[in-house]
Design a protein around this motif. Structure first.
Motif, PDB file in Angstrom:
ATOM      1  N   ASN A  88       0.832  -1.193   0.000  1.00 23.92           N
ATOM      2  CA  ASN A  88       0.000   0.000   0.000  1.00 23.92           C
ATOM      3  C   ASN A  88       0.871   1.248   0.000  1.00 23.92           C
ATOM      4  O   ASN A  88       1.865   1.327   0.737  1.00 23.92           O
ATOM      5  CB  ASN A  88      -0.885   0.034   1.254  1.00 23.92           C
ATOM      6  CG  ASN A  88      -1.867  -1.117   1.295  1.00 23.92           C
ATOM      7  OD1 ASN A  88      -2.719  -1.243   0.435  1.00 23.92           O
ATOM      8  ND2 ASN A  88      -1.742  -1.966   2.302  1.00 23.92           N
ATOM      9  N   VAL A  89       0.488   2.217  -0.817  1.00 21.71           N
ATOM     10  CA  VAL A  89       1.201   3.491  -0.882  1.00 21.71           C
ATOM     11  C   VAL A  89       0.215   4.580  -0.486  1.00 21.71           C
ATOM     12  O   VAL A  89      -0.904   4.640  -1.009  1.00 21.71           O
ATOM     13  CB  VAL A  89       1.740   3.762  -2.300  1.00 21.71           C
ATOM     14  CG1 VAL A  89       2.593   5.030  -2.306  1.00 21.71           C
ATOM     15  CG2 VAL A  89       2.544   2.574  -2.819  1.00 21.71           C
ATOM     16  N   GLN A  90       0.620   5.445   0.428  1.00 21.93           N
ATOM     17  CA  GLN A  90      -0.275   6.496   0.918  1.00 21.93           C
ATOM     18  C   GLN A  90       0.417   7.856   0.870  1.00 21.93           C
ATOM     19  O   GLN A  90       1.621   7.966   1.145  1.00 21.93           O
ATOM     20  CB  GLN A  90      -0.716   6.208   2.355  1.00 21.93           C
ATOM     21  CG  GLN A  90      -1.533   4.941   2.497  1.00 21.93           C
ATOM     22  CD  GLN A  90      -2.073   4.734   3.892  1.00 21.93           C
ATOM     23  OE1 GLN A  90      -3.091   4.099   4.097  1.00 21.93           O
ATOM     24  NE2 GLN A  90      -1.381   5.255   4.884  1.00 21.93           N
ATOM     25  N   GLY A 113      -1.488  -6.154  12.688  1.00 26.29           N
ATOM     26  CA  GLY A 113      -1.059  -6.854  11.488  1.00 26.29           C
ATOM     27  C   GLY A 113      -0.490  -5.963  10.415  1.00 26.29           C
ATOM     28  O   GLY A 113      -0.055  -6.455   9.371  1.00 26.29           O
ATOM     29  N   ALA A 114      -0.478  -4.643  10.646  1.00 25.07           N
ATOM     30  CA  ALA A 114       0.033  -3.708   9.636  1.00 25.07           C
ATOM     31  C   ALA A 114       1.228  -2.940  10.178  1.00 25.07           C
ATOM     32  O   ALA A 114       1.249  -2.502  11.334  1.00 25.07           O
ATOM     33  CB  ALA A 114      -1.055  -2.734   9.198  1.00 25.07           C
ATOM     34  N   ALA A 115       2.235  -2.799   9.330  1.00 24.64           N
ATOM     35  CA  ALA A 115       3.425  -2.020   9.648  1.00 24.64           C
ATOM     36  C   ALA A 115       3.622  -0.985   8.555  1.00 24.64           C
ATOM     37  O   ALA A 115       3.201  -1.179   7.415  1.00 24.64           O
ATOM     38  CB  ALA A 115       4.652  -2.930   9.739  1.00 24.64           C
ATOM     39  N   ALA A 165       3.505  13.748   3.538  1.00 20.91           N
ATOM     40  CA  ALA A 165       4.259  12.546   3.888  1.00 20.91           C
ATOM     41  C   ALA A 165       3.828  11.412   2.978  1.00 20.91           C
ATOM     42  O   ALA A 165       2.651  11.306   2.608  1.00 20.91           O
ATOM     43  CB  ALA A 165       4.041  12.164   5.348  1.00 20.91           C
ATOM     44  N   LEU A 166       4.779  10.585   2.624  1.00 19.60           N
ATOM     45  CA  LEU A 166       4.552   9.423   1.760  1.00 19.60           C
ATOM     46  C   LEU A 166       4.874   8.186   2.588  1.00 19.60           C
ATOM     47  O   LEU A 166       5.857   8.177   3.340  1.00 19.60           O
ATOM     48  CB  LEU A 166       5.468   9.517   0.545  1.00 19.60           C
ATOM     49  CG  LEU A 166       5.225   8.602  -0.657  1.00 19.60           C
ATOM     50  CD1 LEU A 166       3.871   8.890  -1.290  1.00 19.60           C
ATOM     51  CD2 LEU A 166       6.337   8.811  -1.693  1.00 19.60           C
ATOM     52  N   SER A 167       4.068   7.138   2.450  1.00 15.38           N
ATOM     53  CA  SER A 167       4.344   5.937   3.244  1.00 15.38           C
ATOM     54  C   SER A 167       4.032   4.674   2.475  1.00 15.38           C
ATOM     55  O   SER A 167       3.276   4.674   1.495  1.00 15.38           O
ATOM     56  CB  SER A 167       3.526   5.939   4.546  1.00 15.38           C
ATOM     57  OG  SER A 167       2.172   5.618   4.299  1.00 15.38           O
ATOM     58  N   LEU A 168       4.629   3.587   2.952  1.00 15.63           N
ATOM     59  CA  LEU A 168       4.318   2.229   2.520  1.00 15.63           C
ATOM     60  C   LEU A 168       3.747   1.489   3.720  1.00 15.63           C
ATOM     61  O   LEU A 168       4.269   1.605   4.831  1.00 15.63           O
ATOM     62  CB  LEU A 168       5.573   1.510   2.023  1.00 15.63           C
ATOM     63  CG  LEU A 168       6.136   1.968   0.676  1.00 15.63           C
ATOM     64  CD1 LEU A 168       7.547   1.410   0.476  1.00 15.63           C
ATOM     65  CD2 LEU A 168       5.224   1.513  -0.468  1.00 15.63           C
ATOM     66  N   VAL A 169       2.666   0.742   3.493  1.00 19.40           N
ATOM     67  CA  VAL A 169       2.057  -0.044   4.563  1.00 19.40           C
ATOM     68  C   VAL A 169       2.105  -1.504   4.144  1.00 19.40           C
ATOM     69  O   VAL A 169       1.633  -1.869   3.064  1.00 19.40           O
ATOM     70  CB  VAL A 169       0.604   0.384   4.823  1.00 19.40           C
ATOM     71  CG1 VAL A 169       0.021  -0.408   5.987  1.00 19.40           C
ATOM     72  CG2 VAL A 169       0.520   1.878   5.094  1.00 19.40           C
ATOM     73  N   SER A 170       2.689  -2.339   5.008  1.00 21.99           N
ATOM     74  CA  SER A 170       2.902  -3.744   4.685  1.00 21.99           C
ATOM     75  C   SER A 170       2.403  -4.615   5.829  1.00 21.99           C
ATOM     76  O   SER A 170       1.956  -4.122   6.866  1.00 21.99           O
ATOM     77  CB  SER A 170       4.399  -3.987   4.443  1.00 21.99           C
ATOM     78  OG  SER A 170       4.648  -5.298   4.031  1.00 21.99           O
ATOM     79  N   ARG A 226       3.989  -9.319   9.786  1.00 24.32           N
ATOM     80  CA  ARG A 226       4.753 -10.565   9.830  1.00 24.32           C
ATOM     81  C   ARG A 226       5.821 -10.643   8.758  1.00 24.32           C
ATOM     82  O   ARG A 226       6.905 -11.181   8.977  1.00 24.32           O
ATOM     83  CB  ARG A 226       3.794 -11.754   9.695  1.00 24.32           C
ATOM     84  CG  ARG A 226       2.922 -11.991  10.918  1.00 24.32           C
ATOM     85  CD  ARG A 226       2.082 -13.248  10.759  1.00 24.32           C
ATOM     86  NE  ARG A 226       1.263 -13.513  11.935  1.00 24.32           N
ATOM     87  CZ  ARG A 226       0.455 -14.554  12.044  1.00 24.32           C
ATOM     88  NH1 ARG A 226       0.344 -15.429  11.044  1.00 24.32           N
ATOM     89  NH2 ARG A 226      -0.256 -14.732  13.154  1.00 24.32           N
ATOM     90  N   SER A 227       5.526 -10.123   7.569  1.00 22.01           N
ATOM     91  CA  SER A 227       6.468 -10.262   6.458  1.00 22.01           C
ATOM     92  C   SER A 227       7.225  -8.977   6.142  1.00 22.01           C
ATOM     93  O   SER A 227       8.087  -8.971   5.271  1.00 22.01           O
ATOM     94  CB  SER A 227       5.716 -10.722   5.197  1.00 22.01           C
ATOM     95  OG  SER A 227       4.699  -9.789   4.852  1.00 22.01           O
ATOM     96  N   ALA A 228       6.902  -7.889   6.852  1.00 22.92           N
ATOM     97  CA  ALA A 228       7.481  -6.590   6.507  1.00 22.92           C
ATOM     98  C   ALA A 228       8.957  -6.519   6.876  1.00 22.92           C
ATOM     99  O   ALA A 228       9.342  -6.797   8.005  1.00 22.92           O
ATOM    100  CB  ALA A 228       6.720  -5.479   7.209  1.00 22.92           C
TER     101      ALA A 228
END
Length: 266
Positions: A102-104, A199-201, A217-222, A225-227
């Motif tokens: 996810n890109v925000q 469950g989200a990082a 601000a720009l972010s990635l949400v992953s 567990r797998s981030a």
């Protein structure tokens, strides 16, 4: 949440209904809308029905309501988002292709995070965020970036206010939050795990204008567990720097109205 004084005019009642969604809740039932708006149930039912008929609200099959597409189209024309979104989308698309997370994109508005654009893929972790929604500053990757670089009055207003818990690792202690945002200023990025959603990082980076001010601000949400958030940092910061160059050349932010000043003077 304290109930507001009941609005008197029809316009005031309609604005109160729409403002009930300002906290960023995706869906509300009629009772909650009326409680937040300070309206009798019968009045709220009538006005909400008219807003649904006009496309400003939508009724979901489960009986709840959400912001309608007509209101979203009007709001998306605000100067705070139009030019910024247009500049950001190519960089956000490149970032999504590189990560498939996810890109925000978000800005600071009224002591909250305002989400102005997002990209989500079929393999991304599910998130509740919608364009036009507002989120807490203290629980999100974009929020911590915006808070870290905000005017001191804004930071102090947030630190002095309520810090609600949204997930197991939400920071609710002001001293700990202060240390966290100071770390963001030192490192130039933010990281969160299970703070807004279990469950989200996320990892966030600042977007600057021609004067070096952080305007978004720009972010990635992953998935938590797998981030591998450090792996996501290089593509994120590269995209944020590229967007900052475009912003510096082609866009000027509207100054943030310090709601903090209003609260401080209240």
């Amino acid at each position: 949440m304290a109930e507001r004084a009941r609005p008197i005019s029809v316009a005031g009642k309609v604005m109160a209904i729409l403002d009930a969604f300002a906290l960023g809740d995706v869906r509300l039932n009629l009772s909650e809308i009326c409680r937040r708006a300070g309206l009798p149930l019968a009045t709220g039912h009538r006005l909400v029905g008219e807003l649904v008929g006009g496309g400003f609200l939508e009724r979901v099959p489960d009986g709840t309501y959400r912001i309608g597409t007509r209101l979203w189209r009007i709001g998306s024309q605000a100067s705070a988002v139009t030019g910024l979104r247009e500049l950001a989308l190519p960089h956000m698309e490149d970032l999504y292709e590189a990560t498939h997370d996810n890109v925000q994109l978000a800005v600071l508005r009224d002591l909250r995070v305002l989400v102005v654009e997002r990209l989500r893929g079929t393999r991304s972790v599910p998130v509740l965020t919608q364009v036009g929604a507002t989120l807490p500053l203290h629980t999100t990757g974009v929020g911590k970036v915006l808070l870290a670089y905000a005017e001191p009055a804004v930071r102090e207003a947030v630190l002095a206010g309520e810090l609600p818990r949204h997930a197991p690792r939400t920071i609710t202690d002001p001293a700990e939050l202060r240390r966290s945002i100071e770390q963001v200023r030192r490192s130039g990025y933010s990281m969160t795990r299970d703070e807004m959603t279990l469950g989200a990082a996320s990892v966030g980076a600042p977007v600057r204008d021609a004067d070096g001010r952080v305007v978004a601000a720009l972010s990635l949400v992953s998935r938590t567990r797998s981030a591998d958030l450090r792996r996501l940092l290089p593509p994120l910061t590269t995209a944020a720097r590229a967007l900052s160059r475009d912003v510096a050349a082609h866009w000027r932010a509207q100054p943030e109205c310090p709601s903090a000043e209003r609260k401080a003077g209240a």
